[in-house]
Design an enzyme around this catalytic site. Structure first.
Site, mmCIF file in Angstrom:
data_model
loop_
_atom_site.group_PDB
_atom_site.id
_atom_site.type_symbol
_atom_site.label_atom_id
_atom_site.label_comp_id
_atom_site.label_asym_id
_atom_site.label_seq_id
_atom_site.Cartn_x
_atom_site.Cartn_y
_atom_site.Cartn_z
ATOM 1 N N ASP A 8 36.685 146.454 4.470
ATOM 2 C CA ASP A 8 36.404 146.703 3.048
ATOM 3 C C ASP A 8 35.703 148.028 2.802
ATOM 4 O O ASP A 8 35.967 148.709 1.804
ATOM 5 C CB ASP A 8 35.518 145.595 2.468
ATOM 6 C CG ASP A 8 36.242 144.275 2.305
ATOM 7 O OD1 ASP A 8 37.484 144.258 2.381
ATOM 8 O OD2 ASP A 8 35.559 143.251 2.099
ATOM 9 N N HIS A 42 38.358 141.553 1.710
ATOM 10 C CA HIS A 42 37.915 140.763 0.558
ATOM 11 C C HIS A 42 38.518 141.376 -0.697
ATOM 12 O O HIS A 42 38.166 142.490 -1.081
ATOM 13 C CB HIS A 42 36.384 140.771 0.483
ATOM 14 C CG HIS A 42 35.825 139.881 -0.589
ATOM 15 N ND1 HIS A 42 34.467 139.678 -0.737
ATOM 16 C CD2 HIS A 42 36.415 139.154 -1.576
ATOM 17 C CE1 HIS A 42 34.262 138.857 -1.759
ATOM 18 N NE2 HIS A 42 35.434 138.535 -2.289
ATOM 19 N N GLU A 69 39.636 137.169 2.226
ATOM 20 C CA GLU A 69 38.556 136.520 1.498
ATOM 21 C C GLU A 69 38.823 136.647 0.004
ATOM 22 O O GLU A 69 39.168 137.733 -0.473
ATOM 23 C CB GLU A 69 37.212 137.172 1.832
ATOM 24 C CG GLU A 69 36.840 137.085 3.296
ATOM 25 C CD GLU A 69 35.555 137.828 3.623
ATOM 26 O OE1 GLU A 69 34.970 137.544 4.680
ATOM 27 O OE2 GLU A 69 35.139 138.695 2.822
ATOM 28 N N HIS A 213 28.132 138.043 7.955
ATOM 29 C CA HIS A 213 27.358 138.626 6.858
ATOM 30 C C HIS A 213 26.049 139.199 7.411
ATOM 31 O O HIS A 213 25.188 138.475 7.886
ATOM 32 C CB HIS A 213 27.032 137.634 5.741
ATOM 33 C CG HIS A 213 26.618 138.343 4.472
ATOM 34 N ND1 HIS A 213 27.532 138.796 3.541
ATOM 35 C CD2 HIS A 213 25.406 138.718 4.002
ATOM 36 C CE1 HIS A 213 26.895 139.395 2.548
ATOM 37 N NE2 HIS A 213 25.605 139.366 2.811
#
Length: 258
Positions: A8, A42, A69, A213
């Site tokens: 991303d 994502h 995601e 994360h």
């Protein structure tokens, strides 16, 4: 331990200048060469980094499995069903957040989740739920019939950063974690114990377990040592290091820690 590389932040860099470069698509061959196991992206509702064309191109052209995601909104599930990635990880979204702040409220959104999961699985897409490390969330995920869960490791990463980096001395310091080092050490230990116990619980229920994360080159090894966790999805720290080392070396460096 499998590594999913979240690309991303290549799109974040592109969108910083609203231009066409760098193109996340160019990362696919590099990730494969560096022995990444998966590409993670994502596609947010606000399209702040990845756009629909990015997702389409990456899913169609990646030699590695793609983990998409997305939120549980029907319009996002429509896109996922059309693109048919290897896996969809359902995540919560708030438009005002900088990054995903927590896991899905699995116990409070079962009707919406059931519909999304049913639609995805009918297209033979693996489904994962991005959840906080909590026993009720693990049990609810199992009841929903998904193949995977991914534990949100943000709390662990924040505690680690406040304890072992200079974060507490910067404007990004986390006020609620401005605590004595002895307290932070205890919290970190408890967070790892919880991740380990919940991962074991999930495996007993037949779930495959991922985590991600805030994981980086400093804090990842303790999580990677939890045997029941099969996969880590890591993005920002790899892309940040790639500025200095190149993407291939940044991925190889991370793989060496797993």
């Amino acid at each position: 331990m499998l590594l999913g590389v979240n690309i991303d932040h290549i799109a974040v860099l592109r969108e910083a200048r609203k231009v066409a470069d760098p193109d996340p698509l160019d990362a696919l061959g590099i990730c494969k060469r560096a022995r990444a196991d998966q590409i993670t992206i994502h596609l947010r509702e606000d399209r702040r980094h990845m756009h629909d064309m990015d997702a389409k191109n990456i899913i169609e052209l990646s030699a590695l499995p793609v983990n998409l995601e997305c939120a549980t909104e029907p319009s996002m599930i429509d896109i996922a069903c059309r693109l048919r990635p290897h896996r969809v990880t359902l995540v919560p979204e708030k438009r005002e957040e900088v990054t995903t702040e927590g896991g899905l409220a699995v116990t409070g959104e079962q009707t919406r989740l059931q519909e999304a999961i049913k639609r995805l699985q009918e297209k033979e897409i693996e489904v994962s739920l991005f959840i906080d490390p909590a026993s009720d969330a693990v049990k609810a995920s199992s009841d929903l019939g998904v193949e995977w869960i991914e534990f949100h490791t943000g709390k662990y990463a924040n505690i680690y950063a406040m304890l072992y980096s200079n974060l507490s001395k910067t404007h990004h310091s986390i006020p609620e974690l401005k605590l004595p080092r002895s307290v932070l050490k205890k919290m970190l230990e408890e967070e790892l114990e919880s991740l380990s116990a919940l991962s074991a619980e999930a495996r007993v229920l037949g779930l495959k377990v991922a985590a991600g994360h805030g994981l980086n080159y400093h804090n990842v090894q303790a999580v990677a040592q939890i045997e029941e966790i099969e996969e880590l999805n890591i993005g920002q720290s790899i892309i940040a290091r790639s500025v200095y080392t190149g993407l291939e070396q940044a991925i190889l460096d991370m793989k060496s820690l797993l």
